[in-house]
Scaffold this active site. Structure first.
Site, short mmCIF file in Angstrom:
data_model
loop_
_atom_site.label_atom_id
_atom_site.label_comp_id
_atom_site.label_asym_id
_atom_site.label_seq_id
_atom_site.Cartn_x
_atom_site.Cartn_y
_atom_site.Cartn_z
N GLU A 54 75.39 45.90 -76.20
CA GLU A 54 75.16 44.58 -75.61
C GLU A 54 74.12 43.77 -76.39
O GLU A 54 74.18 42.54 -76.44
CB GLU A 54 74.72 44.71 -74.15
CG GLU A 54 75.81 45.24 -73.22
CD GLU A 54 75.91 46.76 -73.20
OE1 GLU A 54 75.19 47.43 -73.99
OE2 GLU A 54 76.70 47.28 -72.38
N PHE A 116 75.08 52.96 -58.05
CA PHE A 116 75.31 53.32 -59.45
C PHE A 116 75.34 52.08 -60.34
O PHE A 116 76.04 51.12 -60.06
CB PHE A 116 76.63 54.08 -59.57
CG PHE A 116 76.99 54.45 -60.97
CD1 PHE A 116 76.23 55.38 -61.68
CD2 PHE A 116 78.07 53.87 -61.62
CE1 PHE A 116 76.54 55.71 -62.99
CE2 PHE A 116 78.39 54.19 -62.93
CZ PHE A 116 77.63 55.11 -63.62
N GLN A 117 74.57 52.12 -61.39
CA GLN A 117 74.44 51.02 -62.36
C GLN A 117 73.99 49.72 -61.71
O GLN A 117 74.36 48.63 -62.14
CB GLN A 117 75.73 50.82 -63.16
CG GLN A 117 76.00 51.99 -64.14
CD GLN A 117 77.07 51.71 -65.17
OE1 GLN A 117 77.98 50.92 -64.93
NE2 GLN A 117 76.97 52.36 -66.31
N LYS A 166 80.46 42.14 -57.78
CA LYS A 166 81.84 42.54 -58.04
C LYS A 166 82.79 42.02 -56.95
O LYS A 166 83.93 41.62 -57.25
CB LYS A 166 81.94 44.06 -58.14
CG LYS A 166 83.23 44.56 -58.77
CD LYS A 166 83.14 46.04 -59.10
CE LYS A 166 84.42 46.52 -59.79
NZ LYS A 166 84.33 47.95 -60.13
N MET A 479 56.71 45.74 -93.92
CA MET A 479 55.63 44.85 -93.54
C MET A 479 54.48 45.61 -92.87
O MET A 479 53.30 45.33 -93.11
CB MET A 479 56.14 43.74 -92.61
CG MET A 479 55.12 42.65 -92.31
SD MET A 479 54.56 41.78 -93.81
CE MET A 479 55.82 40.51 -93.94
#
Length: 565
Positions: A54, A116-117, A166, A479
Site C-alpha cells: 500500500e 479482524f483487521q 463494508k 547521508m
C-alpha cells in the site's frame, strides 16, 4: 442527472468517474472487496495498478499527481492496509500533494469491537490528512467523495482519506452525483488584496539588491509563466527550494540556483546580503533558513502565499500578499517597474565560479578513479537533452541529483521534500511514468532507499512501465554516514550495508539490467538503458565515502555554508 439504483461500491466507482478519474493505484483486501468487485466491471473506463504494497500505491499516486496536476487516487483495505498508507499521507500533506485515498473498513456494527483487521484509521490519519471521513451509510458516499476532491485540490492542496464500512459498500442507494464547489466555513483561497500588492510592489521598486525565492506554490498554482515574466521584468535573481525546482528553466539567465542545506553557494550567502527577499509559494522551512535568528535580518520580506498559516510562521513578512501565486504575481507584475540588477546578478555569478572550482567540477567531471554520483546525474541529464522527468529518493543522491540534473519544463522534478521519505523514489517514478507516458522518467535511488520499496519492481514488470531506474550504490546509508564522518568523529554506527545482487534481482523480475563499476562503462551503459524499449535497472557503484557539498551544518547560519570539510 437521473438517479440510478446501485450499491455503495458501484457508487464509489461512478463517483470517481464523475471526477474524471481514469487511474487508480491500490491493493485489495477483505474489507474493500465489494469495491474491487464493482471495479471489475469498469476496466474499460479506469485502469487500476496493483502495487506490491500500500505504501507503493500511495507514493505512486503522489508521483502521478505531481507530474499531471490531477488528484492521485489509491485504494487500500482496512487495518494494516490502511495503516500502510500513513507515511504517504504524511508525505503528501507536508508537500501539498492532492490525493484521495479510499480505505475499506469493517462493517459498521463491528466498529469499536477490535474486529479482524479493524483499526481506527480516521483517528490515526487525522494529523496527516487535510480532511478525513468515515462512511457508515451508503447514502453518504457520493457527497463524501465530491467533498474529498474539492478539498484535496483547492487552496493549498493535500491528501484526503475516505474510510468506508463494508456494509455501506453492499447497501443499495439511489445514486446521484453532484460535484462539490463550496463547503460552508471552508475558504480555500483568499482574494488577493490590491493594497497588499501595492505595498509589496513599492518595496520591490525601491530595492537595490533583491532576490526571489520560489517554491512549490508556484508549480501548484500554475504560476510558472507569471514567475518568469516577473523576474524578467524586474531583473531580479531567482533561487529555488527543492520543490520549486523546474518551475523556471535551469538555464534561464536569472536562475541562480538552489537554496538551503545542500544548495548553491551564491543564493545562500546572498540571501543574507539582499535588501529585499521576495518569497513566492515557499514556507521558509529549516532546510532553507538554517539558523532563523541569523536569517535575512537586513532584508525586508515580501511573502506571496496561499496558506495564511504560513505567513509570519517562521519569518516575519513586512509585506504579506495572501492568495494564489498565479493571481498574486499577475497583479504584482502590473505594479512593478521594469528594472535590471546586473551588478547584483554578477555577484551571484562570481559565487558560481568559486563553487564550480571548489565543488562542482570535482563532482561532475572527476579526475579520481572512483565514480561519483554527480557525473552519473550529469550524463543522464545531458543524454535526454535536459528534458526528462527526474524522480529521486532521499539522501545524498537526492541532493546531488537536484543540484546537477537540468530542467527545461515544469513538473519534471518529483521528490519527497518535507518528510524526506526513503523508499519514495521507485513507486513515485511508476506514478510519474503512468501520468506522463510520453516523457522519459528516471528513478534515481541510493542502495538504502531502493531496498525499502524494492518489491515495486514487480509492479513495473507486470505493467511494463518504461522507467529508467538508476541505483547509486555506495554500500552505505550515505547521508547518515556523511554526518557521522563530519560530526560524529567518523563513527560509522550501523550505516554500512551488505547489499544483494541488484542486477540478479532485476532479472528475476524479468527486467533488463546492468552493473557499472568503472568510468569507461558509464556513458555507454546509460545510452543502452535509454535505447532499451521498456524498464531498465542500472546499478552504478560509486565511491563509498564521497560527500555532498556545499553544506550548511544544522543550526548554522546560511552565511556559514561550507564548500569543503
Amino acid at each position: 442527472m437521473a438517479t440510478q439504483r446501485i450499491n455503495g461500491s458501484e457508487a464509489v466507482i461512478k463517483s470517481l468517474l464523475a471526477e474524471g478519474v481514469d487511474t487508480i493505484f491500490g491493493y485489495p483486501g477483505g474489507a474493500i472487496m465489494p469495491i474491487y468487485d464493482a471495479l471489475y466491471d469498469y476496466d474499460q473506463e479506469v485502469t487500476h495498478y496493483l502495487t506490491r504494497h500500500e505504501q507503493g500505491a500511495i507514493h505512486a499516486a503522489e508521483g502521478y499527481a505531481k507530474v499531471t496536476g490531477k488528484v492521485g487516487v489509491c485504494f487500500a483495505t482496512s487495518g494494516p492496509g490502511a495503516t500502510n498508507l500513513i507515511t504517504g499521507l504524511a508525505d503528501a500533506l507536508i508537500d501539498s500533494i492532492p490525493l484521495v485515498c479510499i480505505s475499506g473498513q469493517v462493517a459498521s456494527p463491528l466498529l469499536g469491537t477490535d474486529a479482524f483487521q479493524e483499526s481506527d484509521v480516521v483517528g490515526i490519519s487525522l494529523p496527516v490528512t487535510k480532511w478525513n471521513y468515515q462512511v457508515t451509510h451508503a447514502e453518504e458516499i457520493p457527497e463524501a467523495i465530491a467533498k474529498a476532491f474539492h478539498i484535496a485540490l483547492t487552496g493549498r492542496p493535500g491528501p484526503v482519506l475516505i474510510d468506508i464500512a463494508k456494509d455501506a459498500q453492499f447497501a443499495q442507494i439511489d445514486f446521484e452525483y453532484k460535484k462539490c464547489t463550496k463547503i460552508r466555513s471552508y475558504l480555500p483561497e483568499y482574494p488577493v488584496d490590491p493594497f497588499q500588492v501595492k505595498a509589496a510592489a513599492d518595496i520591490i521598486n525601491e530595492a537595490k539588491k533583491p532576490i526571489v525565492l520560489f517554491g512549490h506554490g508556484v508549480v501548484l498554482g500554475g504560476a510558472e509563466a507569471e514567475l518568469k515574466e516577473f523576474v524578467e521584468k524586474t531583473g531580479i535573481p531567482a533561487a529555488w527550494t527543492l520543490l520549486g525546482l523546474s518551475a523556471l528553466p535551469s538555464e534561464h539567465p536569472l536562475n541562480v540556483g538552489m537554496l538551503g542545506m545542500h544548495g548553491n553557494y551564491g543564493p545562500n550567502i546572498k540571501t543574507n546580503e539582499a535588501d529585499v527577499v521576495i518569497a513566492i509559494g515557499m514556507r521558509f522551512d529549516d532546510r532553507v533558513t538554517g539558523k532563523v535568528a541569523a536569517y535575512a535580518r537586513q532584508a525586508k520580506i515580501v511573502h506571496l502565499e496561499v496558506d495564511p498559516a504560513e505567513i509570519n510562521k517562521i519569518i516575519h513578512a513586512d509585506a504579506p500578499v495572501l492568495g494564489n501565486a498565479k493571481k498574486s504575481l499577475r497583479m504584482l507584475i502590473d505594479n512593478v517597474a521594469p528594472n535590471s540588477h546586473q551588478e547584483w546578478l554578477n555577484e551571484f555569478r562570481a559565487c558560481d565560479k568559486i563553487e564550480y572550482e571548489k565543488v562542482i567540477s570535482h563532482d561532475i567531471h572527476p579526475k579520481k578513479v572512483g565514480l561519483t554520483m554527480g557525473e552519473v546525474v550529469r550524463i543522464a541529464s545531458e543524454k535526454t537533452n535536459n528534458d526528462a522527468i527526474l524522480v529521486t529518493d532521499v539522501g545524498q543522491q537526492q541532493m546531488i541529483a537536484s543540484r546537477y540534473f537540468k530542467f527545461t519544463q515544469s513538473r519534471s522534478n518529483v521528490t519527497s521534500g518535507g518528510l524526506g521519505t526513503m523508499g519514495y523514489g521507485l513507486p513515485a517514478a511508476m506514478g510519474a511514468k503512468i501520468g506522463r507516458p510520453d516523457r522519459t522518467v528516471f528513478s534515481m535511488s541510493g542502495d538504502g532507499g531502493f531496498q525499502m520499496t524494492i518489491q515495486e519492481l514487480g509492479t513495473i514488470s507486470q505493467y511494463n512501465l518504461d522507467v529508467k531506474i538508476i541505483i547509486l550504490n555506495n554500500n552505505f546509508l550515505g547521508m547518515v554516514r556523511q554526518w557521522q564522518q563530519l560530526f560524529f568523529e567518523k563513527r560509522y554506527s550501523f550505516t554500512e550495508m551488505k547489499n544483494p545482487d541488484f542486477v540478479g534481482i532485476a532479472k528475476a523480475y524479468g527486467l533488463a539490467s546492468q552493473k557499472v563499476t568503472s568510468r569507461d562503462q558509464l556513458e555507454g551503459a546509460i545510452q543502452e538503458m535509454l535505447d532499451h524499449n521498456g524498464p531498465y535497472v542500472l546499478e552504478v557503484v560509486v565511491e563509498q565515502e564521497d560527500n555532498v557539498f556545499p553544506m550548511i551544518p544544522t543550526g548554522a547560519s546560511i552565511s556559514d555554508i561550507l564548500l569543503e570539510p
